[in-house]
Design a protein around this motif. Structure first.
Motif, PDB file in Angstrom:
ATOM      1  N   ALA A 140       0.838  -1.189   0.000  1.00 41.91           N
ATOM      2  CA  ALA A 140       0.000   0.000   0.000  1.00 41.91           C
ATOM      3  C   ALA A 140       0.874   1.241   0.000  1.00 41.91           C
ATOM      4  O   ALA A 140       1.982   1.238   0.543  1.00 41.91           O
ATOM      5  N   THR A 141       0.412   2.301  -0.635  1.00 46.32           N
ATOM      6  CA  THR A 141       1.186   3.542  -0.678  1.00 46.32           C
ATOM      7  C   THR A 141       1.061   4.319   0.628  1.00 46.32           C
ATOM      8  O   THR A 141       1.959   5.048   1.011  1.00 46.32           O
ATOM      9  N   ARG A 142      -0.068   4.173   1.302  1.00 41.28           N
ATOM     10  CA  ARG A 142      -0.184   4.805   2.630  1.00 41.28           C
ATOM     11  C   ARG A 142      -1.321   4.169   3.408  1.00 41.28           C
ATOM     12  O   ARG A 142      -2.137   3.430   2.847  1.00 41.28           O
ATOM     13  N   GLU A 143      -1.329   4.486   4.702  1.00 39.29           N
ATOM     14  CA  GLU A 143      -2.357   3.921   5.581  1.00 39.29           C
ATOM     15  C   GLU A 143      -3.250   5.042   6.092  1.00 39.29           C
ATOM     16  O   GLU A 143      -2.789   6.125   6.433  1.00 39.29           O
ATOM     17  N   ILE A 144      -4.545   4.784   6.123  1.00 39.01           N
ATOM     18  CA  ILE A 144      -5.499   5.742   6.689  1.00 39.01           C
ATOM     19  C   ILE A 144      -6.177   5.063   7.865  1.00 39.01           C
ATOM     20  O   ILE A 144      -6.726   3.977   7.721  1.00 39.01           O
ATOM     21  N   GLU A 145      -6.112   5.734   9.024  1.00 41.05           N
ATOM     22  CA  GLU A 145      -6.689   5.141  10.223  1.00 41.05           C
ATOM     23  C   GLU A 145      -8.115   5.633  10.413  1.00 41.05           C
ATOM     24  O   GLU A 145      -8.376   6.830  10.379  1.00 41.05           O
ATOM     25  N   LEU A 146      -9.021   4.694  10.552  1.00 44.27           N
ATOM     26  CA  LEU A 146     -10.419   5.039  10.790  1.00 44.27           C
ATOM     27  C   LEU A 146     -10.852   4.389  12.091  1.00 44.27           C
ATOM     28  O   LEU A 146     -11.009   3.168  12.159  1.00 44.27           O
ATOM     29  N   ARG A 147     -10.990   5.189  13.119  1.00 47.92           N
ATOM     30  CA  ARG A 147     -11.508   4.670  14.372  1.00 47.92           C
ATOM     31  C   ARG A 147     -13.023   4.727  14.323  1.00 47.92           C
ATOM     32  O   ARG A 147     -13.606   5.759  13.999  1.00 47.92           O
ATOM     33  N   LEU A 148     -13.643   3.596  14.573  1.00 49.34           N
ATOM     34  CA  LEU A 148     -15.104   3.547  14.570  1.00 49.34           C
ATOM     35  C   LEU A 148     -15.553   3.894  15.980  1.00 49.34           C
ATOM     36  O   LEU A 148     -15.196   3.207  16.938  1.00 49.34           O
ATOM     37  N   THR A 149     -16.276   4.977  16.097  1.00 47.34           N
ATOM     38  CA  THR A 149     -16.571   5.549  17.402  1.00 47.34           C
ATOM     39  C   THR A 149     -18.068   5.806  17.540  1.00 47.34           C
ATOM     40  O   THR A 149     -18.802   5.823  16.558  1.00 47.34           O
TER      41      THR A 149
END
Lengths: 240, 558
Positions: free
Chosen positions: B429-438
């Motif tokens: 992957a070229t980058r990581e995106i963090e998605l916190r499910l809140t």
């Protein structure tokens, strides 16, 4: 006259709320609801027959709500309102589980009317206690406080036992409305309800113990009036 | 009247033309009307929304390589839309009001047109208001051009739905007034007494205290109970039936079109061979039972050998409801409804994302001895230390949601899914995106990274990159996350054989990764597919920047 004032102030409160709602993005949804926690007939240990209610309604978004809170007690035999309170407050979240609210309260029982400004918090305390804590400053400059706590105990998923306590305190004497400085009154309730249609209509039975405290109780005693009473109550909890 | 007659003749001719054209396999045309309908479950009759006069709507069939043209006419008195769930298409055809297009006004017609580039089982539904829980859904079947890598003699669509007697708008209003409005699976006095007699008073009080401190309950599994489970629009009592001849291979295309409900699906007496997940072929897995998250699809093949009726049993994850249908050798035969499981799961502190040791909750005795130290980084990891059978790495270790097959056999896990044929070359992957499910259950508001949709900036992706999404579920509920327009390659630890999906379920207390090849320019929706989580903010707009200029598409909006 007072009612007209209340309506005027109510409109004054509603106007900014509506403009807030309208300027909010279209996908900031507006919700509303009506809840009567108590809507009941009270039969007293000395033959008193009262009709009593305690509830509220709201409209607004997650961020801002307009809430009406009403409480009253009508002596059915005498045909008079012993207690008649209406509050209109704006409410907004301050933490995960609590909201602050501020607004006005108008009491128009038989006897002396009173205006109040009010601020308070409402929310859910640890261990599932529903808490309402309010401060009031009346038009005569007298201040008072009220704490309401209730807990819903599930006997089954439909049969619910709700203990509640309401505690009132005054920070100064207001003889016109027969309140003295200090803890002035406590009401303990225990109601057993059954949800018959969803959570909309839940009939209940229960007992309520009411007692004036401190100098407020002495005042009542001096006048030969009752300072405590126990009631059997029958009513409906409503939510629409 | 006359006009209506002429119109119906015209639409008849159109339909005939559509059939004629689809037989040449270059174009498929459908006309759909969006109508108010009555949904009859045998117990309740409610006004709902459907397509061409029924809910669910007609099954739309296409063949890969042709052009789909679907004219949608809105007969409602409110705007509508149709989203083609899982279909790769130009973004203006994706059907999300406010993102892809303005929506379809009352009385208006919109013509969707897109090239069909994939095959498999998909579905469609309204993306407006609460029309989808109210009945606006249907199946899409796309035939491949080449032979499929599995054999079957006949096939049925099996669409699951949690039909509630209340309208969607009313449900959300009730949840906003009282988050446990519909939860009738809460722990009661008798559970307390049972726990005291089993574990003692102090541990029970301490365990209750731990939950009470958080103001959470271990029974927050199904927010919206009180539904009737439907299969192809039929309640258990109405018993939808698919016919078979003994020894035939029957392909069942399961679609979970529910608003809020995960189902555990089994067919007592039959082993199911899972051959497809979310429309993409997977290496066959034999299972006794599988859990289908909201919006997912699974294709399974069964081979009933006896001259008897078999029941398709789909019990909800929280055990508050079920759907049931029959497979039978003859019309009129129906299978017995098997005993319903009463083992309603309870969440544990592991589902709260909490390390057991830090809680001091001695009431969690059943969990003692389990290692929770690796909990949040488990996807795709080997759990050889856990003892047999191997725990499903897509649930928090010690989670109360870990499913077990009724017959003690094989329960499908995400970690069993391997792509039959990789859709994309494997690359880092070229980058990581963090998605916190809140979210906040008590306020019934849901969000991503603590921010609701209306307050959030869109997620910006670059055309041509490969992003890695890191989903961290900080809530106590499972969330089926659905990215529109582009595939989500689930990291199941299978490298280039990772399965390709459109909806990725993330269980409480877990972290799950998926990767997306950003190959579709335009603006897309990305959200939890639980209706009332999406409606209260667990939603993002995704903007794909760069790439080939998006052609100004001609469409038939009038």
């Amino acid at each position: 006259m007072k009612i007209i004032n209340l309506i005027a102030i109510g409109c004054g409160v509603i106007a900014p709320l509506l403009s807030f709602s309208l300027t909010a993005k279209a996908d900031n949804p507006v919700f509303y609801g009506l809840q009567m926690e108590q809507f009941e007939y009270r039969a007293g240990d000395e033959g008193e027959k009262l009709f009593s209610w305690n509830g509220g309604a709201f409209i607004g978004t997650d961020e801002l709500k307009l809430r009406w809170q009403g409480e009253g007690e009508r002596d059915i035999n005498a045909g008079i309102n012993e207690k008649l309170e209406n509050r209109l407050v704006l409410q907004t979240p301050v933490s995960d589980f609590f909201d602050v609210k501020g607004g006005v309260r108008l009491d128009t029982p038989k006897g002396t009317d009173r205006w109040y400004g009010t601020v308070g918090i409402t929310g859910l305390a640890p261990q599932w206690f529903e808490v309402d804590a309010d401060l009031f400053v009346s038009e005569t400059g007298d201040s008072s406080a009220r704490l309401d706590i209730a807990y819903e105990g599930l006997i089954t998923n439909h049969l619910i036992l709700t203990p509640s306590v309401e505690l009132n305190a005054a920070f100064s004497d207001d003889p016109e409305i027969e309140v003295s400085k200090g803890l002035s009154n406590i009401e303990l309730g225990l109601r057993l309800s059954y949800d018959i249609i969803d959570r909309s209509i839940s009939p209940y039975i229960g007992i309520v113990y009411e007692r004036k405290l401190g100098n407020t109780a002495s005042l009542a005693k001096d006048e030969g009036a009752d300072y405590e009473a126990t009631f059997a109550v029958f009513g409906l909890r409503l939510m629409f | 009247m006359k006009q209506k007659f002429v119109r119906s003749i015209l639409s008849g001719m159109l339909a005939a033309a559509a059939i004629a054209m689809s037989s040449t396999a270059y174009a498929a045309n459908y006309d759909l009307t969006v109508d108010y309908v009555t949904i009859d479950t045998g117990e309740t009759q409610t006004r709902g929304i459907g397509y061409n006069g029924s809910s669910p709507g007609p099954t739309l069939r296409f063949t890969k390589g042709e052009t789909a043209t679907i004219r949608v006419t809105n007969n409602l008195d409110q705007p509508t839309s149709i989203h083609w769930h899982g279909i790769i298409l130009p973004y203006q055809m994706d059907g999300v009001p406010g993102i892809s297009f303005p929506g379809i006004a009352p009385g208006g017609t919109f013509t969707y047109q897109f090239p069909v580039q994939q095959s498999g089982t998909y579905w469609f539904h309204s993306h407006s208001g609460f029309q989808e829980p109210d009945g606006a859904y249907g199946a899409i079947l796309i035939a491949p051009q080449k032979r499929e890598p599995f054999k079957f003699d006949r096939e049925y669509v099996v669409v699951l739905k949690d039909k509630h007697p209340h309208s969607g708008a009313r449900i959300l209003r009730n949840l906003k007034m009282m988050p446990d409005y519909y939860n009738r699976k809460q722990r009661t006095l008798s559970d307390f007494i049972d726990d005291v007699s089993k574990n003692g008073l102090t541990p029970t009080l301490s365990e209750r205290g731990d939950w009470g401190k958080m103001r959470m309950t271990p029974t927050d599994i199904e927010d919206v109970q009180g539904f009737v489970g439907l299969i192809n629009g039929k309640s258990p009592r109405q018993n939808w039936t698919g016919l078979f001849k003994p020894n035939e291979r029957v392909r069942l295309r399961f679609i979970n079109a529910s608003a809020m409900t995960y189902f555990d699906v089994r067919i007592p007496g039959l082993t199911m061979t899972v051959v497809q997940a979310d429309g993409n072929n997977v290496q066959p897995v034999k299972v006794d039972e599988f859990r289908i998250s909201v919006a997912e699809t699974y294709d399974v093949i069964v081979q009933p050998k006896e001259e008897k009726a078999y029941g398709i049993m789909a019990q909800s994850m929280g055990r508050s409801g079920f759907a049931f249908a029959s497979l039978a050798p003859r019309v009129g035969m129906r299978a017995e409804i098997p005993p319903r499981r009463t083992d309603a799961p309870l969440l544990t502190m592991a589902d709260m994302g909490m390390d057991h040791s830090s809680m001091g909750g001695s009431g969690m005795d059943d969990m003692s001895g389990m290692d929770h130290s690796t909990m949040s980084e488990m996807a795709g990891m080997d759990h050889s230390g856990m003892g047999a059978p191997k725990a499903d790495p897509f649930y928090a270790s010690g989670s109360g949601l870990i499913p077990k097959a009724v017959n003690g056999g094989k329960f499908l896990s995400y970690s069993d899914l391997k792509a039959q044929k990789p859709l994309y070359a494997d690359r880092p992957a070229t980058r990581e995106i963090e998605l916190r499910l809140t979210g906040n259950m008590e306020r019934y508001s849901w969000s991503i990274n603590g921010i609701k949709y209306e307050d959030a900036e869109p997620i910006r992706l670059k055309y041509g990159e490969r992003v890695r999404f890191k989903f961290i579920n900080e809530t106590m509920m499972s969330h089926p996350m659905h990215l529109h327009g582009m595939w989500s390659i689930l990291d199941a630890g299978k490298g280039k054989w990772n399965p390709v999906k459109h909806t990725i379920n993330i269980n409480p207390g877990t972290t799950v990764y998926s990767e997306t090849e950003v190959d579709a320019p335009g603006e897309w929706a990305f959200h939890c597919h639980l209706t009332y989580h999406m409606a209260t903010g667990m939603f993002r707009k995704v903007i794909v920047e760069g790439g080939p200029a998006v052609a100004a598409l001609k469409n038939g909006s009038q």
